[in-house]
Design a protein around this motif. Structure first.
Motif, mmCIF file in Angstrom:
data_model
loop_
_atom_site.group_PDB
_atom_site.id
_atom_site.type_symbol
_atom_site.label_atom_id
_atom_site.label_comp_id
_atom_site.label_asym_id
_atom_site.label_seq_id
_atom_site.Cartn_x
_atom_site.Cartn_y
_atom_site.Cartn_z
ATOM 1 N N MET A 230 25.389 38.810 3.675
ATOM 2 C CA MET A 230 24.205 39.583 4.020
ATOM 3 C C MET A 230 23.816 39.365 5.488
ATOM 4 O O MET A 230 23.392 40.298 6.176
ATOM 5 N N LYS A 231 23.997 38.157 5.954
ATOM 6 C CA LYS A 231 23.702 37.856 7.355
ATOM 7 C C LYS A 231 24.618 38.657 8.272
ATOM 8 O O LYS A 231 24.185 39.225 9.283
ATOM 9 N N GLY A 232 25.900 38.721 7.907
ATOM 10 C CA GLY A 232 26.851 39.496 8.702
ATOM 11 C C GLY A 232 26.598 40.990 8.611
ATOM 12 O O GLY A 232 26.690 41.714 9.616
ATOM 13 N N MET A 233 26.267 41.473 7.412
ATOM 14 C CA MET A 233 26.002 42.901 7.240
ATOM 15 C C MET A 233 24.770 43.350 8.011
ATOM 16 O O MET A 233 24.716 44.471 8.534
ATOM 17 N N ALA A 234 23.768 42.494 8.086
ATOM 18 C CA ALA A 234 22.546 42.852 8.805
ATOM 19 C C ALA A 234 22.834 43.134 10.267
ATOM 20 O O ALA A 234 22.148 43.945 10.902
ATOM 21 N N VAL A 235 23.867 42.481 10.787
ATOM 22 C CA VAL A 235 24.283 42.727 12.169
ATOM 23 C C VAL A 235 25.290 43.874 12.227
ATOM 24 O O VAL A 235 25.140 44.821 13.005
ATOM 25 N N GLY A 236 26.305 43.820 11.367
ATOM 26 C CA GLY A 236 27.402 44.778 11.438
ATOM 27 C C GLY A 236 27.032 46.192 11.034
ATOM 28 O O GLY A 236 27.722 47.146 11.417
ATOM 29 N N MET A 237 25.952 46.354 10.254
ATOM 30 C CA MET A 237 25.564 47.682 9.785
ATOM 31 C C MET A 237 24.251 48.180 10.382
ATOM 32 O O MET A 237 23.744 49.241 9.998
ATOM 33 N N ALA A 238 23.703 47.427 11.317
ATOM 34 C CA ALA A 238 22.399 47.791 11.877
ATOM 35 C C ALA A 238 22.409 49.170 12.527
ATOM 36 O O ALA A 238 21.408 49.889 12.492
ATOM 37 N N HIS A 239 23.563 49.567 13.090
ATOM 38 C CA HIS A 239 23.630 50.858 13.789
ATOM 39 C C HIS A 239 23.666 52.041 12.826
ATOM 40 O O HIS A 239 23.335 53.167 13.208
ATOM 41 N N VAL A 240 24.061 51.805 11.582
ATOM 42 C CA VAL A 240 24.112 52.905 10.602
ATOM 43 C C VAL A 240 23.011 52.793 9.545
ATOM 44 O O VAL A 240 22.737 53.769 8.846
ATOM 45 N N ARG A 241 22.405 51.619 9.432
ATOM 46 C CA ARG A 241 21.318 51.424 8.461
ATOM 47 C C ARG A 241 20.119 50.799 9.175
ATOM 48 O O ARG A 241 19.822 49.607 8.998
ATOM 49 N N PRO A 242 19.422 51.573 10.011
ATOM 50 C CA PRO A 242 18.262 51.019 10.734
ATOM 51 C C PRO A 242 17.247 50.424 9.761
ATOM 52 O O PRO A 242 16.997 50.979 8.688
ATOM 53 N N GLY A 243 16.687 49.311 10.140
ATOM 54 C CA GLY A 243 15.656 48.691 9.318
ATOM 55 C C GLY A 243 16.136 47.587 8.405
ATOM 56 O O GLY A 243 15.319 46.860 7.842
ATOM 57 N N ILE A 244 17.463 47.446 8.233
ATOM 58 C CA ILE A 244 17.940 46.351 7.392
ATOM 59 C C ILE A 244 17.765 45.032 8.136
ATOM 60 O O ILE A 244 17.933 44.964 9.361
ATOM 61 N N LYS A 245 17.417 44.001 7.398
ATOM 62 C CA LYS A 245 17.174 42.696 7.999
ATOM 63 C C LYS A 245 17.676 41.586 7.074
ATOM 64 O O LYS A 245 17.457 41.641 5.856
ATOM 65 N N TYR A 246 18.283 40.580 7.658
ATOM 66 C CA TYR A 246 18.694 39.415 6.882
ATOM 67 C C TYR A 246 17.482 38.716 6.279
ATOM 68 O O TYR A 246 17.550 38.173 5.167
ATOM 69 N N ASP A 247 16.364 38.751 6.978
ATOM 70 C CA ASP A 247 15.161 38.076 6.484
ATOM 71 C C ASP A 247 14.778 38.551 5.087
ATOM 72 O O ASP A 247 14.260 37.771 4.285
ATOM 73 N N TYR A 248 15.015 39.830 4.786
ATOM 74 C CA TYR A 248 14.694 40.342 3.451
ATOM 75 C C TYR A 248 15.554 39.658 2.389
ATOM 76 O O TYR A 248 15.069 39.310 1.305
ATOM 77 N N ALA A 249 16.830 39.480 2.706
ATOM 78 C CA ALA A 249 17.735 38.827 1.756
ATOM 79 C C ALA A 249 17.349 37.372 1.550
ATOM 80 O O ALA A 249 17.284 36.876 0.413
ATOM 81 N N ARG A 250 17.098 36.686 2.646
ATOM 82 C CA ARG A 250 16.721 35.274 2.541
ATOM 83 C C ARG A 250 15.398 35.108 1.804
ATOM 84 O O ARG A 250 15.259 34.230 0.934
ATOM 85 N N ASP A 251 14.420 35.962 2.121
ATOM 86 C CA ASP A 251 13.121 35.872 1.458
ATOM 87 C C ASP A 251 13.252 36.141 -0.036
ATOM 88 O O ASP A 251 12.568 35.515 -0.860
ATOM 89 N N SER A 252 14.142 37.062 -0.402
ATOM 90 C CA SER A 252 14.354 37.359 -1.821
ATOM 91 C C SER A 252 14.903 36.151 -2.558
ATOM 92 O O SER A 252 14.491 35.850 -3.693
#
Length: 360
Positions: A230-252
């Motif tokens: 999830m940490k990698g995806m938050a960076v690797g997909m940020a350009h196609v999925r604006p608004g995604i954040k690793y913090d959401y995954a960690r907080d969950s």
């Protein structure tokens, strides 16, 4: 890096401190007798553990396998069991099962998705289901191929609720667990509505709220959050999925853990071309343990997530703990991971079903 042996033998590991799933004990002797943990030291080669800590071999509850090199990488880092969550063709999976002296595997084989889903772009067409009859046929095909559990991609767009219900009913009739991929909030909601057995990944678009966490607890649904992915995806997909954040995954994960939802360690390790986040096989498990602790898990519960809990929830009753009669999957480390989880990286020895392996 150490060099492996080529056969099982009887070995008495003396002066080792065993992690029993709750504490790390005083120095003792553990007997490796062929492929299992034994009790009789007669005729055993004696190896002085020097006071090192002996853990059950780690279980990575979410990987993707591409070849035997992945098994070798996993075992080098003390991951003695890996649960694959999508692999094809069947011939590749068959070739990786039952290999001696490396990581032991289980697999879902192909996962279920639908036409037009994000996963349909790279999965084989036979994964695309359009209705309940497709779902029943999909499960029958996976069972015939020897799948150990059934993987579903909970996606939007994705399989309908009727199709998902049919998959889960058919899987349970065959005695198979069901696992849902859920990387967004609504996917967790979908998975819980169909009463999935386990959920993997953690949402990147929104933190889980109390209602969904309470539902997980009520349904006793464990999660495999794969925070390193999830940490990698938050960076690797940020350009196609604006608004995604690793913090959401960690907080969950923090919310689920505090509520008492079982947390299982998995990495989503993969070397797939075009992957939004390639994750190294083996070493990433140690990253995952550190991220779980960062999300609020105690070091004890992080270790349990990668050993006894993973074994219990996937029905791997022959491993996950160090006891006589259990499979001799072992990881010897220098340091106390209950004090500092990073100690799991300080590897002094690895055994897969009693065979000593090369280690990192």
């Amino acid at each position: 890096m150490s060099q492996p042996t080529t056969a099982q033998k009887k070995t008495a590991l003396t002066n080792v401190r065993v992690f029993d799933g709750k504490t790390i004990g005083e120095p003792t002797t553990v007997v490796i007798d062929g492929s299992i943990i034994g009790t009789d030291t007669t005729g055993a080669e004696v190896v002085d553990g020097g006071g090192a800590v002996l853990l059950p071999g780690l279980i990575d509850a979410h990987v993707h396998l591409h070849g035997p090199e992945n098994l070798e990488a996993l075992s080098r880092w003390g991951v003695t069991t890996a649960l694959d969550m999508a692999i094809w063709p069947l011939e590749l999976l068959t070739s990786l099962r039952g290999r001696v002296g490396v990581t032991d595997i289980r697999s879902s084989g192909l996962p279920a998705t639908s036409p037009g889903s994000s996963h349909s772009r790279f999965l084989p067409k036979e994964c695309e289901l359009t209705g309940p009859e497709d779902g029943k046929r999909f499960v029958a095909d996976r069972v015939a191929e020897g799948s150990d559990y059934i993987k579903i991609v909970a996606d939007i767009p994705g399989p309908s609720q009727e199709t998902l219900n049919a998959i889960i009913e058919a899987a349970h009739q065959q005695g198979k667990l069901t696992v849902a991929h859920a990387a967004i909030y609504n996917a967790y909601d979908i998975a819980l509505k169909v009463k999935i057995d386990l959920i993997t990944q953690s949402p990147l678009d929104k933190s889980l709220d109390d209602a969904l966490v309470d539902q997980m607890l009520k349904q006793a649904t464990p999660t495999i959050p794969t925070l390193i992915m999830m940490k990698g995806m938050a960076v690797g997909m940020a350009h196609v999925r604006p608004g995604i954040k690793y913090d959401y995954a960690r907080d969950s994960v923090t919310r689920m853990y505090r509520a008492g939802v079982p947390i299982i360690a998995g990495t989503d390790a993969n070397a797939q071309p075009g992957s939004p986040s390639p994750v190294r096989h083996g070493e990433s498990m140690h990253d995952e343990l550190e991220l779980l602790v960062d999300a609020g898990l105690s070091t004890l519960d992080a270790l349990r997530a990668a050993t006894v809990l993973a074994a219990q929830h996937f029905g791997l009753n022959d491993r996950g703990v160090i006891e006589p009669g259990r499979r001799a999957d072992l990881l010897l480390i220098d340091g106390n991971p209950l004090q500092d989880i990073r100690a799991t990286r300080k590897i002094q020895g690895v055994w897969c079903a009693g065979i000593e392996c090369a280690y990192a």
